[in-house]
Design a protein around this motif. Structure first.
Motif, PDB file in Angstrom:
ATOM      1  N   LEU A 147      29.585-185.571  -5.077  1.00 52.29           N
ATOM      2  CA  LEU A 147      28.507-186.392  -5.623  1.00 52.29           C
ATOM      3  C   LEU A 147      27.185-185.655  -5.768  1.00 52.29           C
ATOM      4  O   LEU A 147      26.456-185.879  -6.724  1.00 52.29           O
ATOM      5  CB  LEU A 147      28.294-187.622  -4.733  1.00 52.29           C
ATOM      6  N   CYS A 148      26.860-184.794  -4.832  1.00 53.73           N
ATOM      7  CA  CYS A 148      25.514-184.215  -4.776  1.00 53.73           C
ATOM      8  C   CYS A 148      25.413-182.784  -5.287  1.00 53.73           C
ATOM      9  O   CYS A 148      24.314-182.317  -5.581  1.00 53.73           O
ATOM     10  CB  CYS A 148      24.999-184.252  -3.341  1.00 53.73           C
ATOM     11  N   ARG A 149      26.514-182.082  -5.352  1.00 50.39           N
ATOM     12  CA  ARG A 149      26.481-180.677  -5.768  1.00 50.39           C
ATOM     13  C   ARG A 149      27.830-180.330  -6.398  1.00 50.39           C
ATOM     14  O   ARG A 149      28.679-179.704  -5.792  1.00 50.39           O
ATOM     15  CB  ARG A 149      26.189-179.787  -4.565  1.00 50.39           C
ATOM     16  N   ASN A 150      28.003-180.750  -7.658  1.00 50.63           N
ATOM     17  CA  ASN A 150      29.296-180.605  -8.309  1.00 50.63           C
ATOM     18  C   ASN A 150      29.164-179.795  -9.597  1.00 50.63           C
ATOM     19  O   ASN A 150      28.127-179.175  -9.846  1.00 50.63           O
ATOM     20  CB  ASN A 150      29.919-181.983  -8.570  1.00 50.63           C
ATOM     21  N   CYS A 151      30.206-179.813 -10.410  1.00 51.01           N
ATOM     22  CA  CYS A 151      30.220-179.006 -11.633  1.00 51.01           C
ATOM     23  C   CYS A 151      29.125-179.434 -12.604  1.00 51.01           C
ATOM     24  O   CYS A 151      28.581-178.599 -13.340  1.00 51.01           O
ATOM     25  CB  CYS A 151      31.588-179.065 -12.300  1.00 51.01           C
ATOM     26  N   PRO A 158      22.940-183.520 -21.178  1.00 48.52           N
ATOM     27  CA  PRO A 158      22.766-184.950 -21.466  1.00 48.52           C
ATOM     28  C   PRO A 158      22.869-185.781 -20.189  1.00 48.52           C
ATOM     29  O   PRO A 158      23.716-185.518 -19.329  1.00 48.52           O
ATOM     30  CB  PRO A 158      23.910-185.273 -22.424  1.00 48.52           C
ATOM     31  N   ILE A 159      22.020-186.761 -20.079  1.00 44.33           N
ATOM     32  CA  ILE A 159      21.935-187.572 -18.864  1.00 44.33           C
ATOM     33  C   ILE A 159      23.262-188.270 -18.558  1.00 44.33           C
ATOM     34  O   ILE A 159      23.628-188.444 -17.403  1.00 44.33           O
ATOM     35  CB  ILE A 159      20.776-188.590 -18.949  1.00 44.33           C
ATOM     36  N   SER A 180      25.554-189.190 -14.963  1.00 40.63           N
ATOM     37  CA  SER A 180      25.299-190.572 -14.550  1.00 40.63           C
ATOM     38  C   SER A 180      26.293-191.074 -13.497  1.00 40.63           C
ATOM     39  O   SER A 180      25.909-191.801 -12.581  1.00 40.63           O
ATOM     40  CB  SER A 180      25.284-191.511 -15.753  1.00 40.63           C
ATOM     41  N   LEU A 181      27.565-190.691 -13.593  1.00 38.81           N
ATOM     42  CA  LEU A 181      28.530-191.160 -12.603  1.00 38.81           C
ATOM     43  C   LEU A 181      28.248-190.573 -11.225  1.00 38.81           C
ATOM     44  O   LEU A 181      28.242-191.290 -10.213  1.00 38.81           O
ATOM     45  CB  LEU A 181      29.958-190.827 -13.035  1.00 38.81           C
ATOM     46  N   SER A 182      27.981-189.265 -11.159  1.00 30.67           N
ATOM     47  CA  SER A 182      27.700-188.677  -9.845  1.00 30.67           C
ATOM     48  C   SER A 182      26.364-189.182  -9.301  1.00 30.67           C
ATOM     49  O   SER A 182      26.217-189.373  -8.095  1.00 30.67           O
ATOM     50  CB  SER A 182      27.716-187.151  -9.907  1.00 30.67           C
ATOM     51  N   ASP A 183      25.392-189.434 -10.187  1.00 36.91           N
ATOM     52  CA  ASP A 183      24.113-190.000  -9.732  1.00 36.91           C
ATOM     53  C   ASP A 183      24.311-191.407  -9.168  1.00 36.91           C
ATOM     54  O   ASP A 183      23.709-191.763  -8.148  1.00 36.91           O
ATOM     55  CB  ASP A 183      23.094-190.026 -10.869  1.00 36.91           C
ATOM     56  N   ALA A 184      25.170-192.194  -9.834  1.00 38.51           N
ATOM     57  CA  ALA A 184      25.461-193.535  -9.332  1.00 38.51           C
ATOM     58  C   ALA A 184      26.153-193.451  -7.972  1.00 38.51           C
ATOM     59  O   ALA A 184      25.831-194.210  -7.048  1.00 38.51           O
ATOM     60  CB  ALA A 184      26.333-194.294 -10.332  1.00 38.51           C
TER      61      ALA A 184
END
Length: 97
Positions: free
Chosen positions: A8-12, A29-30, A34-38
């Motif tokens: 979630l916090c440090r991915n591809c 692009p945001i 968005s999924l990992s930010d959610a």
């Protein structure tokens, strides 16, 4: 490093974001993040709720200890149990010890 990877916090997506910015291409692009930010927001919320729960337990424990000290509930309960046990032993035809 691989040991620093976090779904979630440090991915591809975070890697691509850093790479694109280092290449001067600007942010990705945001919607890509968005999924990992959610997910990160959800984890942060759960961690905050857990911390609040732990603090509530600490406050309640402290308050219970203060009430017990003030009214000597534990001492009185122990004395009552001891008295009741002695009374039962005195009238019981069976040895309960």
């Amino acid at each position: 490093l691989g040991c620093e990877y976090n779904l979630l916090c440090r991915n591809c997506c975070h890697f691509c974001q850093s790479l694109c910015q280092a290449l001067g291409l600007g942010p990705i692009p945001i919607w890509l993040k968005s999924l990992s930010d959610a997910g990160t927001s959800l984890v942060d919320g759960v961690e905050a709720a857990a911390a609040a729960g732990r603090e509530t337990v600490r406050v309640a424990t402290r308050a219970a200890r203060d009430i017990d000290n003030r009214y000597q509930i534990t001492d009185r309960a122990s004395a009552t149990v001891g008295f009741a046990g002695a009374a039962i032993r005195s009238i019981s035809p069976i040895n309960v010890d």
